[in-house]
Design a protein around this motif. Structure first.
Motif, mmCIF file in Angstrom:
data_model
loop_
_atom_site.group_PDB
_atom_site.id
_atom_site.type_symbol
_atom_site.label_atom_id
_atom_site.label_comp_id
_atom_site.label_asym_id
_atom_site.label_seq_id
_atom_site.Cartn_x
_atom_site.Cartn_y
_atom_site.Cartn_z
ATOM 1 N N ARG A 167 46.054 46.392 50.527
ATOM 2 C CA ARG A 167 45.587 45.054 49.763
ATOM 3 C C ARG A 167 44.222 44.651 49.268
ATOM 4 O O ARG A 167 43.687 44.182 48.392
ATOM 5 N N THR A 168 43.298 45.216 50.339
ATOM 6 C CA THR A 168 41.705 45.092 50.082
ATOM 7 C C THR A 168 41.635 45.752 48.864
ATOM 8 O O THR A 168 40.796 45.485 47.915
ATOM 9 N N THR A 169 42.044 46.866 48.655
ATOM 10 C CA THR A 169 41.649 48.027 47.502
ATOM 11 C C THR A 169 42.175 47.263 46.297
ATOM 12 O O THR A 169 41.420 47.233 45.201
ATOM 13 N N MET A 170 43.419 46.474 46.473
ATOM 14 C CA MET A 170 43.941 45.899 45.139
ATOM 15 C C MET A 170 43.186 44.683 44.734
ATOM 16 O O MET A 170 42.840 44.275 43.469
ATOM 17 N N SER A 171 42.574 44.045 45.654
ATOM 18 C CA SER A 171 41.524 42.557 45.416
ATOM 19 C C SER A 171 40.266 43.200 44.745
ATOM 20 O O SER A 171 39.894 42.455 43.925
ATOM 21 N N GLU A 172 39.743 44.282 45.126
ATOM 22 C CA GLU A 172 38.676 44.592 44.607
ATOM 23 C C GLU A 172 38.682 45.301 43.357
ATOM 24 O O GLU A 172 37.844 44.927 42.436
ATOM 25 N N LEU A 173 39.793 45.826 42.967
ATOM 26 C CA LEU A 173 40.040 46.354 41.699
ATOM 27 C C LEU A 173 40.237 45.255 40.739
ATOM 28 O O LEU A 173 40.123 45.123 39.637
ATOM 29 N N ALA B 157 39.243 42.347 40.899
ATOM 30 C CA ALA B 157 37.901 41.636 40.625
ATOM 31 C C ALA B 157 37.053 42.086 39.464
ATOM 32 O O ALA B 157 36.383 41.422 38.673
ATOM 33 N N ILE B 158 37.156 43.301 39.222
ATOM 34 C CA ILE B 158 36.547 44.235 38.310
ATOM 35 C C ILE B 158 37.179 44.627 36.884
ATOM 36 O O ILE B 158 36.788 45.264 36.238
ATOM 37 N N GLY B 159 38.521 44.317 37.132
ATOM 38 C CA GLY B 159 39.317 44.584 36.008
ATOM 39 C C GLY B 159 38.959 44.032 34.534
ATOM 40 O O GLY B 159 39.343 44.655 33.660
ATOM 41 N N GLU B 160 38.216 42.913 34.726
ATOM 42 C CA GLU B 160 37.971 42.474 33.410
ATOM 43 C C GLU B 160 36.932 43.320 32.693
ATOM 44 O O GLU B 160 36.768 42.838 31.447
ATOM 45 N N PHE B 161 35.897 44.150 33.330
ATOM 46 C CA PHE B 161 35.070 44.814 32.782
ATOM 47 C C PHE B 161 35.524 45.981 32.033
ATOM 48 O O PHE B 161 34.805 46.492 31.284
ATOM 49 N N ASP B 162 36.616 46.571 32.340
ATOM 50 C CA ASP B 162 36.991 47.857 31.880
ATOM 51 C C ASP B 162 38.376 47.864 31.988
ATOM 52 O O ASP B 162 39.065 47.664 33.027
ATOM 53 N N SER B 163 39.086 48.208 30.843
ATOM 54 C CA SER B 163 40.541 48.286 30.868
ATOM 55 C C SER B 163 41.124 49.322 32.019
ATOM 56 O O SER B 163 42.234 49.155 32.612
ATOM 57 N N GLU B 164 40.569 50.341 32.215
ATOM 58 C CA GLU B 164 40.818 51.317 33.180
ATOM 59 C C GLU B 164 40.928 50.773 34.402
ATOM 60 O O GLU B 164 41.557 51.065 35.492
ATOM 61 N N TYR B 165 39.679 49.993 34.553
ATOM 62 C CA TYR B 165 39.476 49.338 36.055
ATOM 63 C C TYR B 165 41.041 48.494 36.268
ATOM 64 O O TYR B 165 41.712 48.454 37.459
ATOM 65 N N GLN B 166 41.408 47.697 35.208
ATOM 66 C CA GLN B 166 42.499 46.981 35.386
ATOM 67 C C GLN B 166 43.826 47.896 35.718
ATOM 68 O O GLN B 166 44.539 47.162 36.292
ATOM 69 N N GLU B 167 43.747 48.836 34.911
ATOM 70 C CA GLU B 167 45.244 49.770 34.978
ATOM 71 C C GLU B 167 45.253 50.145 36.410
ATOM 72 O O GLU B 167 46.631 50.348 37.148
ATOM 73 N N LEU B 168 44.161 50.585 37.171
ATOM 74 C CA LEU B 168 43.953 50.862 38.579
ATOM 75 C C LEU B 168 44.547 49.818 39.445
ATOM 76 O O LEU B 168 45.114 50.050 40.438
#
Length: 562
Positions: free
Chosen positions: A251-257, A259-270
């Motif tokens: 759950r923590t990993t999901m929240s952190e990723l 939060a930064i998803g808008e900066f890079d599409s790959e972050y959002q995919e993860l």
């Protein structure tokens, strides 16, 4: 009608081919020349019993083939149709091969058939009548069969009805007798079957329950191991009291990723894939928690399952090996029980059935006896007329009936009686008739039957044995009369019989280099005169014998209309 016959490597015959016509054909020759061998070959062609002795020495097989013409014989056509023969004409080709190793091959119109079929068809085509038929006349056990041959289709139906009623009565009486003799065994058998049926029925078997019971037993036996494994797995995935459970970390990993998803599409995919994993694991944790709550060890259920499995295993050992076999066995037991306990197998019911069948048998036996008595009166009248033609006008013929036990053929014993001289009593034929009288009586019977039978050819094999003079001439006339309505082939040593024939074949044998061979040739008129002269005078043929033979042949030719 037998049109042609071909015989190859049969006994002392190497190869002969004969063509026949309607009317009367005579086969003559010295004793042992092979006349009867031709009749033997014909008998085998019609389904007679074969022997390797018939195969000519030094050859692989004997071959016999015959061409038959027939018409106006619906029974034969129906028989052939039932046997699978189609596109039939009025022509049949029968073939028989007898191998030296004992094998025999039969064919009709080129189609291979068994011996029984060949014999059934042969019975429609040729009636071979020889000296052994006189032996049948001497044996009373054959008289019923001879009398029945004089019957028509209506009689055959009555006879068949009697046979059916007799078989029904016989079977019921046998059942009753068996039942009465084995009442105790029947009762014991019924008890055993009832126990077996009740045992299987009480188990209430379901074919699909076997695997479910085993699986449930395994689960109950391993209940502690299952609970420990589920508990450990659940705590590792989602420990509500711990801050570092797997789901908390994910759950923590999901929240952190996220939060930064808008900066890079790959972050959002993860972030998205982590979210998917989280929700799947959350569902798994929920289901494990539910399963843990549902787990309950029930020792009573385990005992019940063990008992059920033991019951099924016991039934499998007794009636198996599979549960489906047990149920099949139950079905058989139920059928046998129904048969043994049914009303129709009750002793009282069987007794009633036997009495009913007996009454029906007595009724049809009266009709059969009446029909036979009528046939006998007609046969007596007919044969007496035929005997008069054979210079036995003072003789009288009678069919004698005596009550007998019920059998498949009736309940009367039948025997032919004859009165050879007026004033004498009727006596059994076997005790009174001489050889010549038997020949004439047999010929009289054959003459009577020939008007009722539908054979295309009749063969007489030396039926004139023991007669001479005017009786011989009467026999000749009688055989010729029979030939007028069809085809007759005869073997004879009597000049009167030979002379009256339409066609004469002469059989002779020759020996060269230790090999004996029979040959056949058709005789012209002059040759026939010579052969008849030999029969009259022996080998020393005189002018008087030749003249007498010529007169005999000429007279016979005029009388016969040739």
């Amino acid at each position: 009608m037998l049109q042609e016959i071909s015989i190859k490597n049969f006994a002392i015959i190497e190869e002969i081919h004969l063509s026949f016509e309607n009317g009367m054909t005579i086969l003559t020759g010295e004793t042992g020349a092979g006349k009867s061998i031709i009749i033997d070959a014909m008998s085998l062609l019609l389904g007679g019993r074969a022997s390797t002795d018939f195969v000519r020495h030094g050859t692989e097989k004997s071959e016999i083939e015959g061409l038959f013409f027939f018409d106006k014989n619906p029974e034969l056509l129906i028989k052939l149709s039932n046997l699978g023969f189609t596109d039939l004409t009025n022509e049949l080709i029968l073939r028989r091969e007898i191998f030296a190793n004992g094998r025999s091959v039969c064919r009709i119109n080129g189609q291979m058939v068994n011996l029984t079929t060949l014999r059934e068809i042969g019975e429609f085509l040729v009636d071979i009548h020889g000296q052994h038929d006189s032996q049948e006349l001497m044996n009373a056990k054959y008289h019923l069969h001879l009398l029945d041959e004089f019957g028509d289709e209506k009689f055959e139906k009555i006879k068949q009805d009697y046979k059916e009623k007799f078989n029904e009565f016989k079977n019921l009486r046998q059942q009753l007798s068996t039942r009465q003799k084995n009442e105790q065994e029947f009762a014991q058998r019924i008890e055993i079957l009832q126990f077996q049926a009740e045992e299987i029925e009480a188990a209430d078997i379901h074919l699909t329950e076997d695997e479910g019971l085993s699986a449930r037993r395994e689960k109950l036996n391993n209940m502690k191991n299952i609970a420990d494994a589920l508990s450990t797995a659940y705590l590792a995935l989602d420990d509500e009291d711990g801050d570092f459970s797997s789901l908390n970390n994910i759950r923590t990993t999901m929240s952190e990723l996220d939060a930064i998803g808008e900066f890079d599409s790959e972050y959002q995919e993860l972030a998205d894939k982590t979210a998917e994993s989280y929700y799947v694991l959350e569902d798994i944790a929920s289901r494990m928690n539910r399963l843990l709550g549902d787990l309950e060890f029930n020792p009573t259920e385990l005992l019940q399952i063990e008992d059920r499995i033991m019951t099924l295993n016991t039934l499998r050992k007794k009636y198996g090996p599979e549960l489906s076999d047990v149920l099949n066995y139950l079905e058989k037991v139920q059928l046998e029980l129904a048969d043994l306990t049914g009303a129709e197998n009750n002793s009282e019911q069987l007794e009633k059935a036997v009495k009913i069948a007996q009454v029906a048998l007595i009724e049809v036996s009266k009709r059969l006896n009446d029909a036979r008595h009528q046939i006998a009166r007609a046969l007596e009248k007919d044969i007496k007329h035929e005997l008069a033609d054979l210079y036995m006008e003072k003789a009288d013929f009678s069919v004698h009936f005596e009550p007998g036990k019920f059998s498949s053929s009736g309940n009367e014993h039948i025997e032919f009686f004859i009165q050879t001289n007026p004033g004498e009593s009727f006596k059994p034929l076997a005790k009174t008739a001489s050889g010549g009288e038997l020949s004439r009586l047999m010929l009289a019977i054959k003459s009577s039957f020939s008007r009722h039978e539908n054979k295309t050819s009749i063969v007489f094999d030396e039926v004139d044995t023991g007669v001479s003079g005017r009786v011989a001439q009467a026999i000749a006339n009688k055989i010729y009369k029979i030939a007028r309505s069809g085809q007759v082939l005869a073997i004879s040593h009597l000049p009167q019989v030979v002379a009256i024939a339409d066609t004469q074949f002469y059989i002779e044998k020759a020996s060269t280099n230790d090999v004996t061979t029979s040959t056949v040739r058709k005789l012209e008129f002059d040759e026939r005169v010579n052969e008849v002269a030999k029969m009259l005078a022996g080998d020393d043929v005189t002018k008087e014998a030749l003249a007498q033979a010529k007169r005999l042949l000429s007279k016979s030719s005029k009388e016969s209309g040739n």
